[in-house]
Design a protein around this motif. Structure first.
Motif, mmCIF file in Angstrom:
data_model
loop_
_atom_site.group_PDB
_atom_site.id
_atom_site.type_symbol
_atom_site.label_atom_id
_atom_site.label_comp_id
_atom_site.label_asym_id
_atom_site.label_seq_id
_atom_site.Cartn_x
_atom_site.Cartn_y
_atom_site.Cartn_z
ATOM 1 N N VAL A 110 0.852 -1.183 0.000
ATOM 2 C CA VAL A 110 0.000 0.000 0.000
ATOM 3 C C VAL A 110 0.893 1.240 0.000
ATOM 4 O O VAL A 110 1.771 1.384 0.862
ATOM 5 N N ALA A 111 0.657 2.110 -0.979
ATOM 6 C CA ALA A 111 1.400 3.367 -1.079
ATOM 7 C C ALA A 111 0.452 4.510 -0.762
ATOM 8 O O ALA A 111 -0.690 4.522 -1.217
ATOM 9 N N THR A 112 0.930 5.480 0.014
ATOM 10 C CA THR A 112 0.154 6.676 0.335
ATOM 11 C C THR A 112 0.891 7.872 -0.247
ATOM 12 O O THR A 112 2.085 8.036 -0.018
ATOM 13 N N VAL A 113 0.152 8.686 -1.012
ATOM 14 C CA VAL A 113 0.715 9.901 -1.592
ATOM 15 C C VAL A 113 -0.177 11.072 -1.217
ATOM 16 O O VAL A 113 -1.339 10.900 -0.872
ATOM 17 N N ASN A 114 0.393 12.284 -1.291
ATOM 18 C CA ASN A 114 -0.459 13.457 -1.109
ATOM 19 C C ASN A 114 -1.115 13.789 -2.448
ATOM 20 O O ASN A 114 -0.844 13.127 -3.453
ATOM 21 N N GLY A 115 -1.961 14.796 -2.452
ATOM 22 C CA GLY A 115 -2.691 15.168 -3.655
ATOM 23 C C GLY A 115 -1.804 15.634 -4.782
ATOM 24 O O GLY A 115 -2.226 15.671 -5.941
ATOM 25 N N GLY A 116 -0.572 15.962 -4.480
ATOM 26 C CA GLY A 116 0.376 16.354 -5.510
ATOM 27 C C GLY A 116 1.172 15.182 -6.055
ATOM 28 O O GLY A 116 2.001 15.343 -6.939
ATOM 29 N N GLY A 117 0.933 13.981 -5.526
ATOM 30 C CA GLY A 117 1.606 12.797 -6.001
ATOM 31 C C GLY A 117 2.903 12.477 -5.292
ATOM 32 O O GLY A 117 3.624 11.568 -5.683
ATOM 33 N N GLU A 118 3.215 13.184 -4.204
ATOM 34 C CA GLU A 118 4.440 12.939 -3.446
ATOM 35 C C GLU A 118 4.239 11.735 -2.525
ATOM 36 O O GLU A 118 3.280 11.681 -1.750
ATOM 37 N N LEU A 119 5.142 10.760 -2.617
ATOM 38 C CA LEU A 119 5.052 9.557 -1.796
ATOM 39 C C LEU A 119 5.271 9.905 -0.328
ATOM 40 O O LEU A 119 6.273 10.512 0.038
ATOM 41 N N LEU A 120 4.310 9.526 0.513
ATOM 42 C CA LEU A 120 4.377 9.810 1.947
ATOM 43 C C LEU A 120 4.685 8.568 2.770
ATOM 44 O O LEU A 120 5.369 8.647 3.789
ATOM 45 N N GLU A 121 4.149 7.423 2.331
ATOM 46 C CA GLU A 121 4.311 6.206 3.123
ATOM 47 C C GLU A 121 4.187 4.995 2.210
ATOM 48 O O GLU A 121 3.450 5.016 1.225
ATOM 49 N N LEU A 122 4.904 3.942 2.565
ATOM 50 C CA LEU A 122 4.855 2.690 1.821
ATOM 51 C C LEU A 122 4.794 1.553 2.827
ATOM 52 O O LEU A 122 5.654 1.455 3.716
ATOM 53 N N LYS A 123 3.768 0.714 2.719
ATOM 54 C CA LYS A 123 3.611 -0.419 3.637
ATOM 55 C C LYS A 123 3.709 -1.712 2.828
ATOM 56 O O LYS A 123 3.048 -1.850 1.801
ATOM 57 N N ILE A 124 4.531 -2.626 3.311
ATOM 58 C CA ILE A 124 4.666 -3.936 2.692
ATOM 59 C C ILE A 124 4.282 -4.977 3.733
ATOM 60 O O ILE A 124 4.885 -5.050 4.812
ATOM 61 N N SER A 125 3.281 -5.766 3.411
ATOM 62 C CA SER A 125 2.807 -6.787 4.336
ATOM 63 C C SER A 125 3.829 -7.917 4.451
ATOM 64 O O SER A 125 4.447 -8.313 3.460
ATOM 65 N N PRO A 126 4.005 -8.464 5.646
ATOM 66 C CA PRO A 126 4.916 -9.602 5.815
ATOM 67 C C PRO A 126 4.525 -10.800 4.946
ATOM 68 O O PRO A 126 5.368 -11.602 4.572
#
Length: 117
Positions: free
Chosen positions: A44-60
């Motif tokens: 799961v990737a989270t970006v702001n409205g401008g498309g800047e990557l804020l967080e990346l989650k990788i499940s075990p």
């Protein structure tokens, strides 16, 4: 005033209002967060409205300890797909927030809806 004359005061007021709306929409976009995912939510990737990557989650569950190379390749593909999905969602949000403002400018020409042009 003749019918085709431009009321400069009215034009200036409209331009100032549109500028305020644009600044407000841009601020909302910068504060907004949208998610994209891949692999059924394994990444799961989270970006702001401008498309800047804020967080990346990788499940075990995305990790196969018996095949580290395949796992690394798969995770890399899933990360790319999740980021692309999130950036697409950000682009949709940008269109939603900024699209009406561009239409108010005549679809981007800047003069389409202004009186006398």
């Amino acid at each position: 005033m003749n019918p085709g004359d431009v009321n400069l005061q009215q034009l200036l007021e409209q331009a100032q209002l549109m500028q305020q709306q644009l600044v407000s929409a841009q601020q909302e976009l910068n504060e907004a967060e949208v998610e994209g995912s891949a692999g059924g939510g394994l990444v799961v990737a989270t970006v702001n409205g401008g498309g800047e990557l804020l967080e990346l989650k990788i499940s075990p569950e995305a990790v196969d300890p018996d095949d580290p190379q395949e796992t690394a390749d798969t995770i890399a593909d899933l990360v790319i797909a999740a980021i692309r999905d999130a950036v697409r969602a950000a682009a949709d949000l940008q269109q939603e927030k900024l699209g009406p403002l561009a239409q108010g400018l005549g679809g981007g020409s800047g003069l389409g809806q202004l009186p006398g042009f």
